[in-house]
Motif scaffolding. Structure first.
Motif: not given
Length: 399
Positions: A91-99, A109-111, A178-188, A391-394
């Motif tokens: 989230a921090l990286e996506a916002v940094a890219r946008l800025r 917008c908030a993290v 709107l809330f968007i959460e990015l997460h490592v998948e916990q599964g295959r 995430l940046e695209t969204l």
């Protein structure tokens, strides 16, 4: 490892369990909160802590209809490096890219860093988001006790919060459009599909229950085997009964991952055993049926050793189905259904709690082994970057 994850790679390492143990308002968690605030401020974001200990880093002035993204920084005991922090760093990286690109958002917008997502200190998963939304009674929350006998109210006060203000925060919640959460998948799921990123479709119903097995404490040397009412032996039978019950319910998962033996002496037959059950199934009704079957089975198992069992519900989250229209729109923005699958998950998340109150969505990043809640949890750098790209695209599409 992503640069942001590398910055915190030594924080909260657990030399006994392996991996990381980062629990609410304890040493590692406090260090991570400081790290987040400094990193966000370097990006020009304004950091605040809400009444429930959740951290917000605002791009511009806080306001209504904000797009909020983030995850959590706490961990299970001996957890991995990616569960939670990957979402915050991304989230921090996506916002940094946008800025850096000169992008100007048309809405706030908030993290967001949610407190105590894993529930490892006070036993309630997603505690910060539950408090925020009013999903847990404030008085009950204040009375929660950790392993050292410290209440949530006491811990909050030590962390600089007023425990009287813990609970539903309608003003903060109303700011989220709107809330968007990015997460490592916990599964295959993504490994099997050969894709780096997915959009979440749903979360299994799940909850936690405490099983208290009561017998008769006694002397290990002076008590013949035939005279024993040993609750630890009864608990062992009960745990096997839990597994058997889950195997008889298609799609269900049931786990006993923690035991507390009282009084806990090597030469003492225990007087009681507390066991914590995590149960999950595709629907609310199926999960309730599973727990009812487990309750009956463990009761019968304990009787073999002349013991009794009491079952107490500690937390519950019903099935979450993310808004199909929002899921479809995000898949389209990211390249279409053929490239971006929609995946269900058996793991609980703050996005699932928030979804009952505000529009919410999730992105999953491929986990090459599917292993999570373990030191072996991992994600390839290329897949992490693909997640940040998504995430940046969204964010560009909704800001």
């Amino acid at each position: 490892m992503l640069a942001g994850l590398a910055e915190i790679a030594d924080t909260g390492r657990d030399s006994r369990r392996g991996g990381y143990s980062r629990h609410l308002w304890q040493g590692a968690d406090l260090e991570l909160r400081t790290w987040f605030a400094l990193r966000a401020e370097r990006l020009g974001l304004n950091v605040e802590t809400d009444r429930n200990g959740n951290l917000w880093a605002w791009w511009g002035e806080p306001g209504p209809d904000a797009v909020v993204t983030g995850s959590h920084l706490d961990s299970v005991p001996g957890g991995g490096a990616y569960d939670g922090p990957l979402g915050v760093v991304s989230a921090l990286e996506a916002v940094a890219r946008l800025r850096a690109s000169g992008f100007t958002p048309s809405r706030p917008c908030a993290v967001l860093v949610c407190a105590e997502e894993e529930g490892s200190r006070f036993g309630i998963a997603c505690l910060g988001s539950r408090l925020l939304t009013g999903g847990i009674d404030a008085d009950r929350a204040r009375a929660l006790i950790d392993a050292d006998g410290i209440t949530l109210a006491q811990a909050a006060r030590r962390a600089g919060l007023d425990p009287a203000h813990l609970g539903a925060d309608r003003d903060a919640l109303a700011r989220i459009g709107l809330f968007i959460e990015l997460h490592v998948e916990q599964g295959r799921g993504l490994v099997d599909l050969g894709r780096p990123v997915a959009v979440a479709s749903s979360i299994l119903a799940h909850g936690r229950w405490r099983l208290t097995v009561t017998g008769q404490g006694n002397h290990a040397g002076a008590t013949p085997m035939e005279d024993r009412r040993d609750p630890l032996v009864a608990a062992a039978r009960a745990i096997v009964a839990v597994q058997d019950a889950a195997e008889n319910h298609p799609g269900a998962r049931a786990t006993v991952g923690r035991l507390e033996v009282v009084p806990g002496g090597t030469n003492v037959i225990a007087s009681s055993v507390h066991a914590w059950l995590d149960a999950r199934a595709p629907t609310d009704a199926e999960t309730r049926d599973l727990v009812a079957a487990i309750e009956a089975a463990v009761g019968e198992a304990a009787l073999v050793n002349g013991c009794s069992v009491a079952v107490t519900e500690e937390s519950w989250t019903g099935t979450v189905t993310f808004d199909p229209e929002l899921v479809g729109r995000f898949r389209s923005v990211l390249g279409g259904d053929a490239l971006v699958p929609a995946l269900p998950t058996g793991a609980g998340h703050d996005a699932g709690v928030l979804a009952a109150s505000v529009p919410s969505a999730m992105l999953f990043v491929r986990n090459p082994t599917g292993v999570s809640h373990s030191p072996e949890e991992f994600a390839e750098v290329g897949d992490c970057v693909a997640g940040i790209d998504a995430l940046e695209t969204l964010l560009r599409s909704v800001l």
